[in-house]
Scaffold this motif. Structure first.
Motif, PDB file in Angstrom:
ATOM      1  N   VAL A 183       0.844  -1.545   0.235  1.00  0.00           N
ATOM      2  CA  VAL A 183       0.194   0.007  -0.076  1.00  0.00           C
ATOM      3  C   VAL A 183       1.389   1.154  -0.333  1.00  0.00           C
ATOM      4  O   VAL A 183       0.692   2.454  -0.313  1.00  0.00           O
ATOM      5  CB  VAL A 183      -0.774   0.269   1.232  1.00  0.00           C
ATOM      6  N   TYR A 184       1.708   1.560   1.070  1.00  0.00           N
ATOM      7  CA  TYR A 184       2.928   2.683   1.015  1.00  0.00           C
ATOM      8  C   TYR A 184       3.638   2.916  -0.853  1.00  0.00           C
ATOM      9  O   TYR A 184       3.813   3.644  -0.742  1.00  0.00           O
ATOM     10  CB  TYR A 184       3.525   2.172   2.189  1.00  0.00           C
ATOM     11  N   ILE A 185       3.758   1.432  -1.179  1.00  0.00           N
ATOM     12  CA  ILE A 185       5.011   1.769  -2.231  1.00  0.00           C
ATOM     13  C   ILE A 185       3.406   3.135  -3.296  1.00  0.00           C
ATOM     14  O   ILE A 185       4.733   3.301  -4.019  1.00  0.00           O
ATOM     15  CB  ILE A 185       5.332   0.141  -2.934  1.00  0.00           C
ATOM     16  N   CYS A 186       2.188   1.396  -3.417  1.00  0.00           N
ATOM     17  CA  CYS A 186       1.437   1.806  -4.473  1.00  0.00           C
ATOM     18  C   CYS A 186       1.264   4.095  -4.444  1.00  0.00           C
ATOM     19  O   CYS A 186       1.416   4.646  -5.088  1.00  0.00           O
ATOM     20  CB  CYS A 186       0.162   2.087  -4.110  1.00  0.00           C
ATOM     21  N   GLU A 187       1.381   4.461  -2.918  1.00  0.00           N
ATOM     22  CA  GLU A 187       1.333   5.802  -2.643  1.00  0.00           C
ATOM     23  C   GLU A 187       2.425   6.272  -3.037  1.00  0.00           C
ATOM     24  O   GLU A 187       1.506   7.763  -3.655  1.00  0.00           O
ATOM     25  CB  GLU A 187       0.510   6.021  -0.600  1.00  0.00           C
ATOM     26  N   CYS A 188       3.576   6.450  -2.938  1.00  0.00           N
ATOM     27  CA  CYS A 188       4.858   6.582  -3.183  1.00  0.00           C
ATOM     28  C   CYS A 188       4.634   6.746  -4.815  1.00  0.00           C
ATOM     29  O   CYS A 188       5.560   7.397  -5.191  1.00  0.00           O
ATOM     30  CB  CYS A 188       5.626   5.746  -2.391  1.00  0.00           C
ATOM     31  N   ASN A 189       4.000   5.854  -5.124  1.00  0.00           N
ATOM     32  CA  ASN A 189       4.204   5.928  -6.841  1.00  0.00           C
ATOM     33  C   ASN A 189       2.805   6.785  -7.308  1.00  0.00           C
ATOM     34  O   ASN A 189       2.389   6.875  -8.806  1.00  0.00           O
ATOM     35  CB  ASN A 189       4.059   4.501  -7.380  1.00  0.00           C
ATOM     36  N   GLY A 190       2.311   7.144  -6.938  1.00  0.00           N
ATOM     37  CA  GLY A 190       1.238   8.249  -6.814  1.00  0.00           C
ATOM     38  C   GLY A 190       0.359   7.385  -7.451  1.00  0.00           C
ATOM     39  O   GLY A 190      -0.067   7.463  -8.407  1.00  0.00           O
ATOM     40  N   LEU A 191       0.143   6.037  -6.917  1.00  0.00           N
ATOM     41  CA  LEU A 191      -1.628   4.907  -7.637  1.00  0.00           C
ATOM     42  C   LEU A 191      -2.278   5.046  -6.435  1.00  0.00           C
ATOM     43  O   LEU A 191      -2.325   3.482  -5.907  1.00  0.00           O
ATOM     44  CB  LEU A 191      -0.875   3.824  -7.759  1.00  0.00           C
ATOM     45  N   PRO A 192      -2.888   6.491  -5.803  1.00  0.00           N
ATOM     46  CA  PRO A 192      -3.970   5.294  -4.430  1.00  0.00           C
ATOM     47  C   PRO A 192      -4.980   4.962  -4.772  1.00  0.00           C
ATOM     48  O   PRO A 192      -5.320   4.532  -3.685  1.00  0.00           O
ATOM     49  CB  PRO A 192      -4.912   7.122  -4.225  1.00  0.00           C
ATOM     50  N   GLU A 193      -5.718   4.910  -6.289  1.00  0.00           N
ATOM     51  CA  GLU A 193      -7.031   4.092  -6.054  1.00  0.00           C
ATOM     52  C   GLU A 193      -5.821   2.252  -5.838  1.00  0.00           C
ATOM     53  O   GLU A 193      -6.783   1.663  -4.848  1.00  0.00           O
ATOM     54  CB  GLU A 193      -7.050   3.948  -7.740  1.00  0.00           C
TER      55      GLU A 193
END
Ligand SMILES: NC(=O)c1ccc[n+]([C@@H]2O[C@H](COP(=O)([O-])OP(=O)(O)OC[C@H]3O[C@@H](n4cnc5c(N)ncnc54)[C@H](O)[C@@H]3O)[C@@H](O)[C@H]2O)c1
Ligand SMILES: O=c1ccn([C@@H]2O[C@H](COP(=O)(O)OP(=O)(O)O[C@H]3O[C@H](CO)[C@@H](O)[C@H](O)[C@H]3O)[C@@H](O)[C@H]2O)c(=O)[nH]1
Length: 480
Positions: free
Chosen positions: A281-291
């Motif tokens: 989840v954190y990696i997705c957030e850091c990569n601009g992928l909130p969905e």
């Protein structure tokens, strides 16, 4: 003789290295750890972890080509291949707290390798780490390299606790990721040769570094997602009269879905699933992928919901209070055949019941009183730090007793919660247990190990996850 050193003598480092030593007599394997207690236990008759088959393997190789030591520097400096299998806990403070992994132990292991290395080495990521960790490690190593050549490989471990030795003997696959350079490819071949001693070639998959790192997180996310999916459906089954075991059986018969890992439960536990999904989840957030982050977060949310739902079901069924009542807990480990309690749903269930002032009596065939008391007093994620760095339990939780006997634990109880699927819980004499309980006698089966109909015939009021409810339970609203 090739020499392997593994940093971290835990649930992964210990068993994986023992199996490498067993299968590769020509390789010397040394497992090192900063915890003196752990290393002492690995060198004794009472190994530091309970894992079926492990003792046999260790006894065959220990002192021959398998060694456990605290002399970290010596063994790292002598090794050709260094595995790093240290803790990667979830951060509790600072940037990314509650999601990002804390790579303190990883970084200190990498710095130690850079400090003591005198010859070229292959460094193998065995711990589960965020994608791109190898890049950070490479930076630490190359900036401190003194002309030494380091190759980094990602070789995530897929074993499950309770079946670790079988999983290591017959892995579905071994994954090795490395740089696409000649040096990287040569390192991959070297590690491949180690596994080739017992793993068929077509089961050894090689990829680039980032695919290997990410695949481990994704594999765990997919597995956990299956459990949250079936657990979500278990709530609907209870509301409608469907039976989750039957639904899972039907769904799993579709060969595209498959029958495994569809057992509804009080929730998944263990040191990996939650940590690795939060990491994803954190990696997705850091990569601009909130969905995408939001999507995976739901897997953890449903797991939390399932645990809360279970506690609320217990309290609501027992006339809306368990204050002063004795509740017996059968099973505390996060799954059968292990003594591991990390993130076990039993912790949340016990804390929930204690919050309603229950008196709890716990029996688990492999978990000690000391461990249970620590678990019930420790803060979230503290458990995932090396043992000697964990806080000592300040004072025991007085409303909790721990016994080594299921009949003792259930004697005089108002209710029973089954929280681990130990085989022995299927064989208990439930008539004898019922006779020694307060009436009405409640049984809440969080693992679907007992036959609810048979127990109802004895007189129990039974709740089984996702199964048709007792008449009494049907009319009680449960808010999770
Ligand atoms: N437990 C599993 O079933 C499993 C399976 C696959 C992957 N993993 C991953 O493997 C990693 C290790 O997991 P584990 O369950 O073995 O953890 P663990 O806590 O059982 O063992 C880690 C060990 O590393 C030691 N350690 C920490 N820093 C050290 C250092 N700088 N030098 C020497 N020793 C050090 C600790 O003292 C501890 O004994 C984690 O990243 C985990 O996510 C775990
Ligand atoms: O149908 C199922 C299967 C499992 N569980 C629960 O899920 C948790 C995890 O079980 P399991 O995956 O068998 O054990 P772990 O040792 O946590 O292994 C997982 O985590 C490891 C660490 O990353 C990976 O290496 C393994 O491949 C992955 O299965 C336990 O609480 C189980 O009781 C269920 O509730 N229902």
């Amino acid at each position: 003789m090739v020499k392997i050193c593994c940093i971290g003598a835990g649930y992964v480092g210990g068993p994986t290295m023992a199996v490498i030593a067993l299968k590769c007599p020509s390789i010397e394997v040394v497992v090192v750890d900063i915890s003196v207690t752990r290393i002492t236990a690995w060198n004794s008759d009472k190994l530091t972890i309970y894992e079926p088959g492990l003792e046999d393997v260790v006894k065959k190789c220990r002192g021959v080509n398998l060694f456990f030591s605290t002399d970290t520097e010596k063994h790292i400096s002598e090794a050709d291949i260094v595995f790093v299998s240290v803790n990667t806990p979830t951060k509790t403070r600072g940037l990314g707290a509650g999601k990002a992994p804390d790579l303190t132990y990883w970084e200190s292991a990498a710095r130690m390798i850079a400090d003591v290395a005198k010859s070229d080495k292959i460094m193998v990521e065995k711990s589960t780490v965020p994608v791109k960790t190898a890049e950070a490690i490479e930076m630490i190593l190359t900036h401190n390299s003194k002309g030494i050549n380091f190759q980094i490989l990602s070789n995530p471990e897929f074993l499950s606790e309770g079946t670790a030795i079988q999983d290591l003997f017959y892995p579905d696959r071994v994954l090795i990721g490395g740089r696409e350079t000649p040096g990287g490819q040569k390192a991959i071949e070297t590690l491949k040769e180690v596994y080739s001693h017992w793993v068929p070639e077509d089961r050894i998959i090689t990829t680039n570094l980032w695919s290997a790192e990410l695949s481990k997180l994704v594999a765990n996310a997919f597995l956990a997602q299956r459990i949250s999916s079936v657990n979500a459906i278990s709530a609907l089954c209870e509301a409608t009269g469907a039976d989750v075991t039957e639904v899972a059986h039907v769904v799993g018969k579709n060969t595209r879905i498959g029958p495994k890992f569809l057992n509804a439960s009080v929730g998944f536990g263990g040191s990996c699933f939650q940590k690795d999904i939060l990491n994803l989840v954190y990696i997705c957030e850091c990569n601009g992928l909130p969905e995408v982050a939001h999507y995976w977060k739901q897997v953890v949310k449903i797991n939390d919901y399932q645990k809360t739902r279970f506690v609320n079901r217990v309290v609501a069924s027992m006339f809306n209070t368990v204050s002063g009542k004795k509740i017996a807990i059968l099973g505390f480990a996060f799954k059968k055949d292990t003594g591991d309690t990390r993130e076990t749903p039993a912790i949340d269930v016990c804390k929930g019941l204690l919050g309603d002032k229950a008196k709890i009596s716990i029996y688990d065939p492999q978990v000690t009183e000391d461990q249970i008391q620590r678990d019930l007093t420790m803060n979230k994620f503290d458990w995932d730090h090396p043992i000697h760095l964990q806080p000592m339990s300040p004072s025991a939780v007085k409303q909790v007793t721990v016994t080594w006997d299921a009949y003792e634990a259930t004697k005089g109880a108002h209710g029973i919660c089954i929280l681990t699927e130990w085989d022995e819980f299927k064989q208990l004499d439930y008539k004898k247990i019922y006779d020694n309980m307060q009436k009405p006698a409640f049984l809440f089966d969080g693992r679907n190990v007992v036959d609810p109909e048979k127990l109802r015939e004895i007189g129990f009021i039974v709740y089984s996850i996702g199964k048709p409810l007792n008449a009494w339970l049907k009319h009680i609203p449960v808010v999770a």
